[in-house]
Design a protein around this motif. Sequence first.
Motif, PDB file in Angstrom:
ATOM      1  N   GLU A   1     -14.572  41.247 -26.203  1.00 51.22           N
ATOM      2  CA  GLU A   1     -14.663  40.917 -25.459  1.00 51.22           C
ATOM      3  C   GLU A   1     -13.200  40.917 -26.031  1.00 51.22           C
ATOM      4  O   GLU A   1     -12.698  39.634 -26.344  1.00 51.22           O
ATOM      5  CB  GLU A   1     -14.295  40.728 -24.359  1.00 51.22           C
ATOM      6  CG  GLU A   1     -13.399  42.015 -23.566  1.00 51.22           C
ATOM      7  CD  GLU A   1     -13.833  43.318 -22.789  1.00 51.22           C
ATOM      8  OE1 GLU A   1     -12.672  44.160 -22.296  1.00 51.22           O
ATOM      9  OE2 GLU A   1     -15.046  43.368 -23.765  1.00 51.22           O
ATOM     10  N   THR A   2     -11.953  41.939 -26.389  1.00 46.73           N
ATOM     11  CA  THR A   2     -10.449  42.230 -26.248  1.00 46.73           C
ATOM     12  C   THR A   2     -10.176  42.877 -25.391  1.00 46.73           C
ATOM     13  O   THR A   2     -10.123  43.720 -25.233  1.00 46.73           O
ATOM     14  CB  THR A   2     -10.915  43.444 -27.880  1.00 46.73           C
ATOM     15  OG1 THR A   2     -11.219  43.023 -29.013  1.00 46.73           O
ATOM     16  CG2 THR A   2      -9.205  43.051 -28.467  1.00 46.73           C
TER      17      THR A   2
ATOM     18  N   SER B   1     -18.918  36.868 -18.536  1.00 43.05           N
ATOM     19  CA  SER B   1     -18.269  37.632 -18.447  1.00 43.05           C
ATOM     20  C   SER B   1     -16.946  36.478 -18.559  1.00 43.05           C
ATOM     21  O   SER B   1     -16.817  35.327 -19.377  1.00 43.05           O
ATOM     22  CB  SER B   1     -17.969  37.530 -17.048  1.00 43.05           C
ATOM     23  OG  SER B   1     -19.596  38.116 -16.698  1.00 43.05           O
TER      24      SER B   1
ATOM     25  N   GLY C   1     -16.476  44.208 -18.586  1.00 48.60           N
ATOM     26  CA  GLY C   1     -16.888  44.002 -19.980  1.00 48.60           C
ATOM     27  C   GLY C   1     -17.404  42.583 -20.231  1.00 48.60           C
ATOM     28  O   GLY C   1     -16.535  41.368 -19.745  1.00 48.60           O
ATOM     29  N   THR C   2     -17.667  42.028 -20.751  1.00 48.16           N
ATOM     30  CA  THR C   2     -18.184  41.001 -21.483  1.00 48.16           C
ATOM     31  C   THR C   2     -18.404  40.578 -23.048  1.00 48.16           C
ATOM     32  O   THR C   2     -17.758  41.286 -23.396  1.00 48.16           O
ATOM     33  CB  THR C   2     -19.788  40.524 -21.112  1.00 48.16           C
ATOM     34  OG1 THR C   2     -20.256  41.463 -21.915  1.00 48.16           O
ATOM     35  CG2 THR C   2     -20.401  41.199 -19.663  1.00 48.16           C
ATOM     36  N   THR C   3     -18.858  39.088 -23.546  1.00 50.53           N
ATOM     37  CA  THR C   3     -18.178  39.028 -24.528  1.00 50.53           C
ATOM     38  C   THR C   3     -18.934  39.831 -25.614  1.00 50.53           C
ATOM     39  O   THR C   3     -20.520  40.037 -24.963  1.00 50.53           O
ATOM     40  CB  THR C   3     -18.272  37.676 -25.087  1.00 50.53           C
ATOM     41  OG1 THR C   3     -19.739  37.318 -24.498  1.00 50.53           O
ATOM     42  CG2 THR C   3     -17.645  37.001 -24.361  1.00 50.53           C
TER      43      THR C   3
END
Length: 277
Positions: A16-17, A2, A12-14
């Motif tokens: 991630e942009t 996270s 979202g999670t890695t």
Amino acid sequence: ASVKLTGKEITGTTPETIKRLLPGNYAIELTKTDYRPWQSHIIVQSGLVTEKRNTLLTLQEIKPTLLSDLSISNLVNNADNTKLAVSAGKDILLWDIKNKTAVVGVNSALIRQQVKDRLTVDIANGKLEPLGFGPDNQTLLFQSKSLSNQYYLVLNTASGVIKLVASGRNTISWKWLGDREITWLQNRKLNLFNLTSGKNQILISDIIDYAWVDNNLYIVAKNKTGKIYLTKIDRAGTVLEEVAELPAADGYYLGKVKNNWVVISTLNQISSIWLET
């Protein structure tokens, strides 16, 4: 993991942009269960993409649960990770991993009760070691090593039934064929034991090695011309197909990668890899 940016959690999670950020210096934090949080800063510049690559999170210190203070050896687990079988003194213990409880699965008294054979006393006096669970996650193959011989038995951990499968010091390469059949090599003979009927049959003799791949039996043996071939056989030992010629060796590991055969052969302690094109 996270992501938090200046203390605010990002959806979202890695990997991630994060878009539409104003130029500036941002505090960033990555968090994941059972891992230590990672913190740093990133500098966002106008019109450029800022990347943070190869960030490493390290595990938190996890305190292990002590299952037993006995001297343990030869630990094996079943495929769905619900059971452990371990050698503990003269017993084989069965651990329920979820409930952290243990029962004696096999000992000399249980072997005397279950195994009716002229060799029962010798089997019961041997050192007991678990070898592996079957595909049903309940059937356990184990070994009894006495001073005079080695014995291989199967325990149904649900019913407690023990069956003698084979004996002999030249018994190697055990493989399960589904839930009810088990195979092994002994003196270059491929044996098949049916757990339901309790019957053993020799499928084929004078082979070097074998494998159970894609629900089919394959052997490594010399053909009629004296060349070594990887050969497909059925459960009656009938040759169905000669797949490919192999280099001479004293042992083989057979497998498939995307329908291509991978063969690792061992000769004079040197391994080579052969791949079918």
